[in-house]
Design a protein around this motif. Structure first.
Motif, short mmCIF file in Angstrom:
data_model
loop_
_atom_site.label_atom_id
_atom_site.label_comp_id
_atom_site.label_asym_id
_atom_site.label_seq_id
_atom_site.Cartn_x
_atom_site.Cartn_y
_atom_site.Cartn_z
N GLY A 1 -25.90 4.00 0.10
CA GLY A 1 -25.33 4.62 1.29
C GLY A 1 -24.34 5.73 0.97
O GLY A 1 -24.45 6.44 -0.02
N SER A 2 -23.33 5.85 1.85
CA SER A 2 -22.25 6.82 1.67
C SER A 2 -20.98 6.06 1.29
O SER A 2 -20.84 4.87 1.57
N GLY A 3 -20.03 6.77 0.67
CA GLY A 3 -18.82 6.09 0.26
C GLY A 3 -17.69 7.03 -0.08
O GLY A 3 -17.71 8.21 0.30
N ILE A 4 -16.73 6.51 -0.81
CA ILE A 4 -15.52 7.25 -1.16
C ILE A 4 -15.36 7.25 -2.67
O ILE A 4 -15.56 6.21 -3.32
N VAL A 5 -14.99 8.40 -3.22
CA VAL A 5 -14.54 8.50 -4.61
C VAL A 5 -13.04 8.76 -4.55
O VAL A 5 -12.62 9.85 -4.14
N TYR A 6 -12.24 7.76 -4.90
CA TYR A 6 -10.79 7.91 -4.83
C TYR A 6 -10.26 8.55 -6.12
O TYR A 6 -10.65 8.16 -7.23
N CYS A 7 -9.35 9.51 -5.97
CA CYS A 7 -8.65 10.14 -7.09
C CYS A 7 -7.15 9.93 -6.89
O CYS A 7 -6.68 9.71 -5.77
N LEU A 8 -6.39 10.06 -7.97
CA LEU A 8 -4.95 9.80 -7.89
C LEU A 8 -4.15 11.01 -7.42
O LEU A 8 -3.02 10.86 -6.98
N THR A 9 -4.72 12.22 -7.54
CA THR A 9 -3.98 13.42 -7.16
C THR A 9 -4.82 14.34 -6.29
O THR A 9 -6.06 14.29 -6.32
N VAL A 10 -4.14 15.19 -5.55
CA VAL A 10 -4.82 16.19 -4.72
C VAL A 10 -5.63 17.14 -5.59
O VAL A 10 -6.77 17.49 -5.27
N ALA A 11 -5.04 17.57 -6.71
CA ALA A 11 -5.73 18.50 -7.59
C ALA A 11 -7.06 17.92 -8.07
O ALA A 11 -8.07 18.62 -8.14
N ALA A 12 -7.06 16.63 -8.40
CA ALA A 12 -8.29 16.01 -8.89
C ALA A 12 -9.37 15.98 -7.82
O ALA A 12 -10.56 16.17 -8.12
N ALA B 1 -13.42 15.86 11.19
CA ALA B 1 -14.82 16.23 10.97
C ALA B 1 -15.37 15.57 9.71
O ALA B 1 -16.51 15.09 9.68
N LEU B 2 -14.56 15.51 8.65
CA LEU B 2 -15.01 14.90 7.41
C LEU B 2 -15.20 13.39 7.56
O LEU B 2 -16.16 12.82 7.03
N GLU B 3 -14.27 12.73 8.25
CA GLU B 3 -14.42 11.30 8.47
C GLU B 3 -15.70 10.99 9.24
O GLU B 3 -16.45 10.05 8.90
N GLN B 4 -15.98 11.80 10.26
CA GLN B 4 -17.20 11.56 11.04
C GLN B 4 -18.44 11.84 10.21
O GLN B 4 -19.44 11.13 10.31
N ALA B 5 -18.38 12.88 9.38
CA ALA B 5 -19.53 13.19 8.51
C ALA B 5 -19.80 12.05 7.55
O ALA B 5 -20.96 11.72 7.26
N LEU B 6 -18.75 11.40 7.06
CA LEU B 6 -18.94 10.26 6.17
C LEU B 6 -19.55 9.09 6.92
O LEU B 6 -20.50 8.44 6.45
N LEU B 7 -19.03 8.80 8.11
CA LEU B 7 -19.55 7.68 8.90
C LEU B 7 -21.00 7.91 9.29
O LEU B 7 -21.80 6.97 9.36
N SER C 1 -18.77 1.56 7.75
CA SER C 1 -19.64 0.68 6.97
C SER C 1 -20.10 1.48 5.75
O SER C 1 -21.11 2.16 5.80
N LEU C 2 -19.32 1.41 4.68
CA LEU C 2 -19.57 2.22 3.50
C LEU C 2 -20.24 1.40 2.41
O LEU C 2 -19.94 0.23 2.23
N GLY C 3 -21.11 2.07 1.66
CA GLY C 3 -21.88 1.37 0.65
C GLY C 3 -21.22 1.28 -0.70
O GLY C 3 -21.62 0.47 -1.53
N PHE C 4 -20.20 2.10 -0.93
CA PHE C 4 -19.56 2.07 -2.25
C PHE C 4 -18.17 2.68 -2.21
O PHE C 4 -17.85 3.48 -1.32
N VAL C 5 -17.36 2.28 -3.18
CA VAL C 5 -16.09 2.93 -3.49
C VAL C 5 -16.03 3.09 -5.00
O VAL C 5 -16.25 2.12 -5.74
#
Length: 703
Positions: A248-259, A288-294, A314-318
């Motif tokens: 599915g769709s999900g989130i890639v978390y980074c520690l900084t804005v630059a990353a 808009a980005l949140e809705q695109a992810l959902l 309902s996300l498939g991965f983090v």
């Protein structure tokens, strides 16, 4: 109440639940009913610590409907997650609940909302915590709500506790609000991420005999794993090679804005549909980005922890590119995946050596030392009235954000008060609780070590997180059967040479802009500096190799600027090559060079300057020189007005010839941009001496 009289209430509660979730077979869990009964029947206070997706919001929405039927006032929900607020309003409306919100993004609707509350047309009001410290809301709206509300809900209640991983000063005002509530108004606090210490702290702040309901924090849909790779290029390559394999769709978390920006840029170049998201993302774009992810229109958002999806997601991965500083924070982030579904969701952690540097930076933003607090209180006491935050900045060596955070804590402690026009002293005695701050700092260090232990443990990973959260259901021999250590998840660690090469090429491209400052900070006259308003001739946009937080050259730069007894005197060869590559891309048109002298890394700046003069074949015609070494290096580094004053006292322009800059374009060389004010003052002096344009060049930008 007896079981016989209790039954009709539960039956009615489950009718509301079915309307809320849209399913005719929905039934309340026993703990959901226990919480609802405590709120509606007994009018008690309750703390619910349950995993994400368990149905905490169903408790307060069903309780709201029951209380409203009994003639109670509207429910007030304090929630820090704007995305969650939007989803909660949508869910409430589907169940016939009239819900509205007051937060920082809908100021134009506040009056209309207040009027609707007065007319009794609102069942649920969602309030962001920063509203609690707004003078108008605090003094005019909040007392009325406290007196008339039917239920108070504190969402993400771990934010109340400074032992919690996500403590927010605005939440401290809730203790005052609780103390002022009339008798008989029930209170519900909810969280998915509280260990026993935080649970006890929050329960104590609820006061009275609060009902505490803690359930299993196991998330049966999550499959946890760790992939340990050596370099940033390999970690980016892993994402490029394996992102499409994630469900599915999900989130890639980074520690900084630059990353987030670097990673999103690279993954798009590899054909992935992704976008960057952080606290710096404009609000309309965030929505808009949140809705695109959902909607599944993007494979992933590459985000900082600013992204907190609501319960309808309902996300498939983090995937975490870099480890958060505590297992509790990590549990909350991975909880974005696998909500409301029985389908397996992948949770992957790609840790990095530099994670600890980033943890150390955020730790440096803790509550200020006592001297700075006393200086703030003294400044307010001497003013005899309200002082704005900018005016206080001129008196206290703290950044705007840290100063605001400290003032909020002092406000709740009763030492200061936020009023129209700023802040004023209350005159009340205030004690610096050094022992408590020390214990909190030690707890943070233990959490960081626990996060490191998570990376290397051979135990069940879900057990590890549950144990860190003091989950009573996590016995010593319990295993999830789903993680990489239990054998339920097989994560590939391979990366293709092509992906590594492309990632290395992307990360090795040097050059980030140095944005010029265009306005002087306010309050300089109070510090004896005769500057205000717009800068007449600001520097042009400059260049640095990279930010210290960047994934590519960031590590080499962090090593170069790391505090050490052996101060570097020459620019390392790899960074020399990076400067040359940056110049080839930038192509600055310059006629002369001026060096910024440094009290701490003078030889390093001199080496950089002489190398640039040889390579560009341009003369070094002057120095932004240290003329008063009694002003220490770094003075005022956390506060704009203080920094300008300190640099003005310490530095002066020294030229080989009085006309050396007349009509010339000047390259201004320094080693590191921290606040940007040293370069700004130097550029201002160069412009006053006749320079046509000033272009800064440094090795690094601090953030």
């Amino acid at each position: 109440m007896t079981a016989a009289t209790d039954a009709p209430v539960r039956s009615r509660a489950e009718q509301h639940l079915r309307a809320l979730v849209g399913r005719d077979d929905a039934e309340l869990y026993d703990d959901q009913w226990a919480a609802i009964e405590a709120l509606v029947v007994d009018r008690r206070r309750a703390l619910v610590v349950q995993r994400t997706g368990w149905g905490k919001s169903a408790v307060y929405f069903v309780a709201t409907l029951l209380l409203r039927e009994a003639g109670s006032g509207p429910t007030v929900i304090i929630s820090p997650l704007l995305a969650l607020m939007r989803n909660q309003i949508g869910a409430a409306e589907r169940a016939g609940i009239r819900a509205v919100t007051i937060n920082s993004t809908n100021m134009e609707q506040w009056q209309e909302t207040n009027d609707a509350i007065q007319r009794g047309e609102v069942d649920v009001l969602l309030v962001s915590p920063e509203r609690l410290n707004n003078p108008g809301f605090r003094d005019e709206v909040l007392p009325r709500l406290a007196a008339t509300c039917g239920l108070l809900v504190i969402d993400e209640a771990h934010c109340i506790s400074d032992w919690g991983h996500d403590f927010r000063p605005d939440y401290r005002r809730i203790r005052t609000l609780l103390a002022e509530l009339p008798d008989g108004i029930p209170v519900l606090a909810t969280t998915a991420t509280a260990n026993q210490r935080v649970t006890d702290d929050v329960a104590e702040q609820l006061s009275g005999e609060a009902l505490v309901l803690r359930g299993s924090l196991d998330r049966e849909s999550l499959r946890l794993g760790v992939v340990r790779l050596t370099t940033a290029e390999q970690r980016l390559a892993w994402l490029a090679d394996h992102l499409a394999e994630q469900p599915g769709s999900g989130i890639v978390y980074c520690l900084t804005v630059a990353a987030t920006q670097q990673v999103a840029d690279y993954l798009r170049s590899r054909g992935h549909q992704v976008a960057a998201y952080s606290g710096q993302t404009e609000q309309t774009e965030r929505l808009a980005l949140e809705q695109a992810l959902l909607d599944g229109e993007v494979k992933a958002l590459i985000a900082t922890s600013a992204l907190g999806m609501g319960f309808d997601a309902s996300l498939g991965f983090v995937v975490n590119l870099g480890a958060p500083s505590s297992p509790v924070a990590y549990y909350q982030q991975v909880g974005r995946a696998g909500r409301g579904t029985t389908q397996p969701a992948s949770v992957v952690l790609l840790p990095a050596i530099e994670d600890r540097d980033i943890w150390a930076y955020f730790a440096s933003l803790a509550f200020p030392r006592e001297q700075l607090v006393r200086e703030t209180l003294a400044a307010l006491g001497e003013s005899g009235g309200a002082m704005s935050t900018p005016a206080l900045e001129a008196r206290v060596d703290l950044s705007r954000n840290r100063l605001e955070t400290m003032l909020k804590v002092l406000d709740v402690d009763g030492a200061v008060r936020r009023v129209k026009g700023g802040w004023e002293s209350t005159g009340q005695e205030w004690a610096y609780d050094a022992e408590r701050y020390r214990r909190v700092a030690e707890a943070r260090e233990r959490e960081q070590q626990a996060m490191l232990d998570y990376l290397t443990t051979d135990r069940c990973r879900m057990w590890f997180l549950r144990d860190q959260l003091d989950d009573p259901g996590a016995g010593g021999d319990w295993t999830c059967g789903r993680c990489d250590n239990c054998g339920g998840l097989d994560l590939p660690a391979d990366v293709s040479p092509k992906a590594v090469a492309e990632a290395a090429d992307r990360l090795s491209r040097p050059g980030v802009p140095i944005e010029p400052r265009k306005l002087w900070p306010t309050g300089l006259s109070a510090l004896g500096v005769d500057r205000s308003g717009r800068i007449k001739q600001p520097a042009e946009e400059g260049r640095a190799i990279a930010r210290l937080t960047d994934l590519g050259h960031g590590q080499a730069l962090r090593d170069l600027f790391r505090p050490s007894d052996a101060v570097p005197t020459t620019v390392p060869v790899p960074l020399v090559r990076a400067v040359v590559a940056m110049l080839a891309d930038w192509r600055p048109e310059i006629d002369a060079i001026v060096m910024t002298e440094s009290m701490t890394r003078g030889d390093l700046v001199a080496d950089l300057t002489s190398g640039l003069a040889r390579y560009l074949q341009r003369p070094v015609v002057g120095r932004w020189a240290v003329t008063n070494p009694d002003v220490p290096a770094g003075a005022g580094a956390t506060n704009s007005a203080q920094r300008v004053a300190a640099v003005s006292r310490r530095h002066g322009l020294v030229l080989d010839d009085a006309d050396a800059l007349r009509g010339r374009r000047v390259l201004l060389v320094d080693d590191l941009v921290a606040t940007g004010w040293s370069l700004t003052l130097a550029a201002d002096a160069l412009a006053a001496a006749g320079a046509e344009a000033v272009l800064p060049l440094t090795l690094a930008v601090s953030a």
